[in-house]
Design a protein around this motif. Structure first.
Motif: not given
Length: 287
Positions: A16-26, A28-35
Motif C-alpha cells: 500500500r505504501t508504494t502508490g500515490f494517494t489521490l491527495i498526493e496526485l492532486l 503534484v498536478i497543482a504544482i505543475i499547473a503553478i509552474l
C-alpha cells in the motif's frame, strides 16, 4: 499460523505504501499547473525578445541597403516610389538589389491575419504584413505597393517616414503649402524640402538631424487597403503620438512599442506613444 498472518499483513502494508494517494496526485498536478503559469509567460516573453531582435536586424540591413543606394546615387535617399512608364516601383523594391532577400522586409512578429489594436481609435481590423498572395487578396498590388504585377518584394511590414510639409498637426509645424511655412519653418519627413509630394528624392545634405529622426518603423495597414498604404507614414496623425486611426499607422507589436531605423542607420526600440513631432522631422529642432 500467527507468523504467516503477520508476514502477509506486513506485505500488504508494504504494498500500500508504494502508490500515490489521490491527495498526493492532486498536489503534484497543482504544482505543475503553478509552474506552467509562471514559466509560460517567461517563455513567451523570451520568444518575443528573439523576434524583436530579428526585427531590429531586418531594419539594420534595410538601413545598410539605403546607405549603399546613396553611395551609388550621388548621396540621394531612394524616393518613396518611382514611376517608369505605367509601372510604379515602391521603395522596398527600389532597394531590393542591395538586400536580395524578401524576408528582410517582414517583421517576425508581423500580424498576417487581421487584429484589432487597442492603441488606436476607432477600432479597426489591421494587418502587420501586406501579402500579394493573401486570400482574400484585399491588400495586393504586390506586398509593397509596386504595380509591376510581379514585384520583387511581395510582403511588407515596415512603413517609411514620408510626412510632407502640409501634413502636420502639431502647433508650429503646420505649413499650408510649399510657399507658406509654419511658425517654426518648413518641416518634413524623408522627402525633399518644400515639397508636398512624397515622391521627390531627398539629398543627404538636406537632412539636418539624421541621428534624431525616425526613418523606417514597424507599421500596420488597414486590412481593406494594400501595400501602397503600408509603405509610407505620410501624415503626422499616422505616427504613434496620435491615437486616431488612419489607413496606416506605426505599430505597437513589440511589448507595446516598435523598432525604429533612424536616418543615420542606427536602430532602437521605442515605446508607443512616446515620440514627439521633432522625432519625425528631419530638420534640427527640439520639442
Amino acid at each position: 499460523m500467527q507468523s504467516l498472518w503477520h508476514h502477509r499483513s506486513k506485505h500488504r502494508r508494504k504494498h500500500r505504501t508504494t502508490g500515490f494517494t489521490l491527495i498526493e496526485l492532486l498536489v503534484v498536478i497543482a504544482i505543475i499547473a503553478i509552474l506552467a503559469a509562471i514559466l509560460f509567460p517567461v517563455f513567451g516573453r523570451a520568444r518575443e525578445n528573439a523576434r524583436r531582435a530579428a526585427c531590429q536586424s531586418n531594419l539594420k540591413q534595410i538601413g545598410l541597403a539605403i546607405e549603399q543606394y546613396k553611395q551609388d546615387y550621388d548621396s540621394f535617399y531612394p524616393g518613396a516610389q518611382n514611376t517608369v512608364g505605367s509601372v510604379t516601383y515602391s521603395w522596398p523594391t527600389i532597394i531590393f538589389p542591395y538586400v536580395k532577400n524578401e524576408q528582410v522586409f517582414v517583421c517576425p512578429s508581423g500580424e498576417d491575419s487581421p487584429i484589432t489594436p487597442t492603441v488606436v481609435t476607432p477600432q479597426t481590423s489591421v494587418v502587420g504584413i501586406t501579402d500579394s498572395n493573401a486570400s482574400p487578396n484585399k491588400f495586393s498590388l504586390d506586398g509593397d505597393g509596386t504595380t509591376l504585377g510581379s514585384g520583387m518584394v511581395h510582403k511588407l511590414s515596415y512603413g517609411r517616414n514620408l510626412i510632407p510639409i502640409n501634413a502636420w498637426t502639431t502647433t508650429g509645424f503646420n505649413s499650408t503649402s510649399a510657399s507658406s511655412p509654419g511658425p517654426l519653418g518648413f518641416k518634413t519627413g524623408f522627402i525633399k524640402l518644400n515639397s508636398t509630394s512624397t515622391v521627390a528624392a531627398l539629398p543627404e545634405a538636406g537632412v539636418g538631424d539624421a541621428a534624431g529622426t525616425i526613418h523606417i518603423v514597424d507599421a500596420w495597414a488597414d486590412f481593406n487597403y494594400d501595400g501602397s498604404s503600408m509603405r509610407g507614414i505620410q501624415r503626422e496623425n499616422k505616427t504613434d503620438h496620435d491615437p486616431s486611426w488612419q489607413s496606416s499607422k506605426v505599430a505597437s507589436r513589440h511589448f507595446d512599442g516598435f523598432n525604429a531605423l533612424y536616418g543615420d542607420g542606427h536602430v532602437k526600440f521605442v515605446k508607443w506613444g512616446k515620440t514627439t513631432a521633432c522625432d519625425w522631422s528631419i530638420q534640427s529642432d527640439t520639442c
